[in-house]
Design a protein around this motif. Sequence first.
Motif, PDB file in Angstrom:
ATOM      1  N   LEU A   7      46.467  33.494  49.727  1.00  0.00           N
ATOM      2  CA  LEU A   7      46.056  32.144  49.113  1.00  0.00           C
ATOM      3  C   LEU A   7      44.885  32.525  48.154  1.00  0.00           C
ATOM      4  O   LEU A   7      45.036  32.096  46.949  1.00  0.00           O
ATOM      5  CB  LEU A   7      45.782  31.244  50.048  1.00  0.00           C
ATOM      6  CG  LEU A   7      45.208  29.963  49.550  1.00  0.00           C
ATOM      7  CD1 LEU A   7      46.230  29.187  48.372  1.00  0.00           C
ATOM      8  CD2 LEU A   7      45.029  28.797  50.668  1.00  0.00           C
ATOM      9  N   ALA A   8      44.007  33.037  48.572  1.00  0.00           N
ATOM     10  CA  ALA A   8      42.894  33.288  47.536  1.00  0.00           C
ATOM     11  C   ALA A   8      43.377  34.215  46.399  1.00  0.00           C
ATOM     12  O   ALA A   8      43.093  33.948  45.122  1.00  0.00           O
ATOM     13  CB  ALA A   8      41.731  34.068  48.304  1.00  0.00           C
ATOM     14  N   ARG A  91      35.560  22.548  43.013  1.00  0.00           N
ATOM     15  CA  ARG A  91      35.150  23.860  42.522  1.00  0.00           C
ATOM     16  C   ARG A  91      36.103  24.190  41.378  1.00  0.00           C
ATOM     17  O   ARG A  91      35.815  24.790  40.137  1.00  0.00           O
ATOM     18  CB  ARG A  91      34.726  24.855  43.278  1.00  0.00           C
ATOM     19  CG  ARG A  91      34.273  26.150  42.734  1.00  0.00           C
ATOM     20  CD  ARG A  91      34.232  27.246  43.866  1.00  0.00           C
ATOM     21  NE  ARG A  91      34.508  28.531  43.380  1.00  0.00           N
ATOM     22  CZ  ARG A  91      34.375  29.680  44.010  1.00  0.00           C
ATOM     23  NH1 ARG A  91      34.227  29.604  45.312  1.00  0.00           N
ATOM     24  NH2 ARG A  91      34.352  30.967  43.300  1.00  0.00           N
ATOM     25  N   LEU A  92      37.419  24.465  41.805  1.00  0.00           N
ATOM     26  CA  LEU A  92      38.488  24.896  40.913  1.00  0.00           C
ATOM     27  C   LEU A  92      38.746  24.099  39.627  1.00  0.00           C
ATOM     28  O   LEU A  92      38.930  24.750  38.544  1.00  0.00           O
ATOM     29  CB  LEU A  92      39.720  25.118  41.811  1.00  0.00           C
ATOM     30  CG  LEU A  92      39.846  25.958  43.017  1.00  0.00           C
ATOM     31  CD1 LEU A  92      40.950  26.035  43.905  1.00  0.00           C
ATOM     32  CD2 LEU A  92      39.406  27.425  42.683  1.00  0.00           C
ATOM     33  N   GLN A 239      37.659  26.459  53.157  1.00  0.00           N
ATOM     34  CA  GLN A 239      36.288  26.939  53.115  1.00  0.00           C
ATOM     35  C   GLN A 239      36.166  28.442  53.156  1.00  0.00           C
ATOM     36  O   GLN A 239      35.404  29.094  52.456  1.00  0.00           O
ATOM     37  CB  GLN A 239      35.247  26.551  54.382  1.00  0.00           C
ATOM     38  CG  GLN A 239      33.948  26.766  54.290  1.00  0.00           C
ATOM     39  CD  GLN A 239      33.258  26.061  55.458  1.00  0.00           C
ATOM     40  OE1 GLN A 239      33.244  24.972  55.914  1.00  0.00           O
ATOM     41  NE2 GLN A 239      31.997  26.709  55.833  1.00  0.00           N
ATOM     42  N   GLU A 240      36.951  28.888  54.016  1.00  0.00           N
ATOM     43  CA  GLU A 240      37.332  30.516  53.929  1.00  0.00           C
ATOM     44  C   GLU A 240      37.567  30.846  52.408  1.00  0.00           C
ATOM     45  O   GLU A 240      37.292  32.079  51.901  1.00  0.00           O
ATOM     46  CB  GLU A 240      37.986  31.019  54.881  1.00  0.00           C
ATOM     47  CG  GLU A 240      38.362  32.547  55.089  1.00  0.00           C
ATOM     48  CD  GLU A 240      37.097  33.354  55.360  1.00  0.00           C
ATOM     49  OE1 GLU A 240      37.344  34.727  55.263  1.00  0.00           O
ATOM     50  OE2 GLU A 240      36.062  32.796  55.843  1.00  0.00           O
ATOM     51  N   VAL A 241      38.716  30.518  52.043  1.00  0.00           N
ATOM     52  CA  VAL A 241      38.978  30.692  50.744  1.00  0.00           C
ATOM     53  C   VAL A 241      37.919  30.613  49.387  1.00  0.00           C
ATOM     54  O   VAL A 241      37.708  31.751  48.850  1.00  0.00           O
ATOM     55  CB  VAL A 241      40.421  29.753  50.243  1.00  0.00           C
ATOM     56  CG1 VAL A 241      40.442  30.164  48.792  1.00  0.00           C
ATOM     57  CG2 VAL A 241      41.376  30.191  51.097  1.00  0.00           C
ATOM     58  N   ASP A 242      37.194  29.644  49.707  1.00  0.00           N
ATOM     59  CA  ASP A 242      36.080  29.354  48.845  1.00  0.00           C
ATOM     60  C   ASP A 242      35.179  30.764  49.033  1.00  0.00           C
ATOM     61  O   ASP A 242      34.589  31.301  48.079  1.00  0.00           O
ATOM     62  CB  ASP A 242      35.348  28.218  49.277  1.00  0.00           C
ATOM     63  CG  ASP A 242      34.261  27.795  47.976  1.00  0.00           C
ATOM     64  OD1 ASP A 242      34.302  28.498  46.922  1.00  0.00           O
ATOM     65  OD2 ASP A 242      33.481  26.697  48.354  1.00  0.00           O
ATOM     66  N   ARG A 243      34.631  31.307  50.332  1.00  0.00           N
ATOM     67  CA  ARG A 243      34.127  32.421  50.437  1.00  0.00           C
ATOM     68  C   ARG A 243      34.802  33.645  49.793  1.00  0.00           C
ATOM     69  O   ARG A 243      33.936  34.614  49.137  1.00  0.00           O
ATOM     70  CB  ARG A 243      33.878  32.724  51.784  1.00  0.00           C
ATOM     71  CG  ARG A 243      32.896  33.772  52.283  1.00  0.00           C
ATOM     72  CD  ARG A 243      33.086  34.045  53.787  1.00  0.00           C
ATOM     73  NE  ARG A 243      34.169  34.639  54.108  1.00  0.00           N
ATOM     74  CZ  ARG A 243      34.664  36.060  53.941  1.00  0.00           C
ATOM     75  NH1 ARG A 243      33.638  36.786  53.419  1.00  0.00           N
ATOM     76  NH2 ARG A 243      35.750  36.387  54.453  1.00  0.00           N
ATOM     77  N   LEU A 244      35.980  33.778  49.905  1.00  0.00           N
ATOM     78  CA  LEU A 244      36.735  34.919  49.458  1.00  0.00           C
ATOM     79  C   LEU A 244      36.612  35.141  48.011  1.00  0.00           C
ATOM     80  O   LEU A 244      36.792  36.177  47.409  1.00  0.00           O
ATOM     81  CB  LEU A 244      38.037  34.998  50.003  1.00  0.00           C
ATOM     82  CG  LEU A 244      38.234  35.331  51.148  1.00  0.00           C
ATOM     83  CD1 LEU A 244      39.873  35.048  51.714  1.00  0.00           C
ATOM     84  CD2 LEU A 244      37.932  36.713  51.699  1.00  0.00           C
ATOM     85  N   LEU A 245      36.338  33.751  47.315  1.00  0.00           N
ATOM     86  CA  LEU A 245      36.691  33.609  45.818  1.00  0.00           C
ATOM     87  C   LEU A 245      35.118  33.984  45.262  1.00  0.00           C
ATOM     88  O   LEU A 245      34.971  34.154  44.114  1.00  0.00           O
ATOM     89  CB  LEU A 245      36.983  32.293  45.364  1.00  0.00           C
ATOM     90  CG  LEU A 245      38.690  31.980  45.734  1.00  0.00           C
ATOM     91  CD1 LEU A 245      38.964  30.667  45.250  1.00  0.00           C
ATOM     92  CD2 LEU A 245      39.351  33.042  44.842  1.00  0.00           C
ATOM     93  N   ALA A 246      34.104  33.882  46.199  1.00  0.00           N
ATOM     94  CA  ALA A 246      32.742  33.828  45.570  1.00  0.00           C
ATOM     95  C   ALA A 246      32.553  35.324  44.984  1.00  0.00           C
ATOM     96  O   ALA A 246      32.984  36.104  45.352  1.00  0.00           O
ATOM     97  CB  ALA A 246      31.910  33.653  46.948  1.00  0.00           C
TER      98      ALA A 246
END
Length: 246
Positions: A7-8, A91-92, A239-246
């Motif tokens: 997904l990320a 954010r997106l 929230q985990e996807v957000d972390r992976l995109l950081a």
Amino acid sequence: MNAIEQLAAWIKESSRIVFFGGAGTSTESGIPDFRSAAGLYQTEQHSPYPPEELLSRHFFDQHADIFYDFYRGKMLHPDAEPNGCHRLLARLEKESKLTAVVTQNIDGLHQKAGSSNVLELHGSVHRNACMDCKQFYSLQYIMDSKDIVPRCASCGGVVKPDVVLYEEELDQATLYHSIDALSSADLLLVGGTSLTVYPAAQLITYFQGKHTVLLNATPTAYDRQADVLITEPIGAVMQEVDRLLA
């Protein structure tokens, strides 16, 4: 690569993402959904009126006092805060990757998180209007009203929430903009919805883009058509996807 990492990765390569969401999007914010085991329809099964009756237009017109007792007690959550899903979508959008949020929810949490292009198929608890003179009223006015049925301060008419009740049609302009957004998307994220409420659920058939990711705790009729299926809590996943995109 697991489902969340996929997904990320797809989010990174996409530029016209659309999120289509339902009540499950907000359960991690403390707002119950409708059809799950702990949902609103299950907890109200011993009421003399089924929720579908309580939330119908004819019932509102005939028993506005009973409607508002149910509405205030079960459907208004003014202190709820956005969760990881709402925040990532905001954010997106800010990064010009997400073009629209199409939601069946009426809680306003997407806007509270910072999203602006939110297409509310079923209206919003934050918009209310006098049925006679059309004067606008906020959610706070409904909450603060000393009358069981809120009345217009100008003409005394009944104030009705701008939420789509059973027997009412969806706003045609909102439908049009939702179809336009879905038709031009390259990635579709479907989250927190059983895809059983029509005509809203039918809208995802307009998506012709590359990938569909379905995030829902329980099975849906659309599962086999999704490229990736994720059943973990959507707020924590995003929230985990957000972390992976950081």
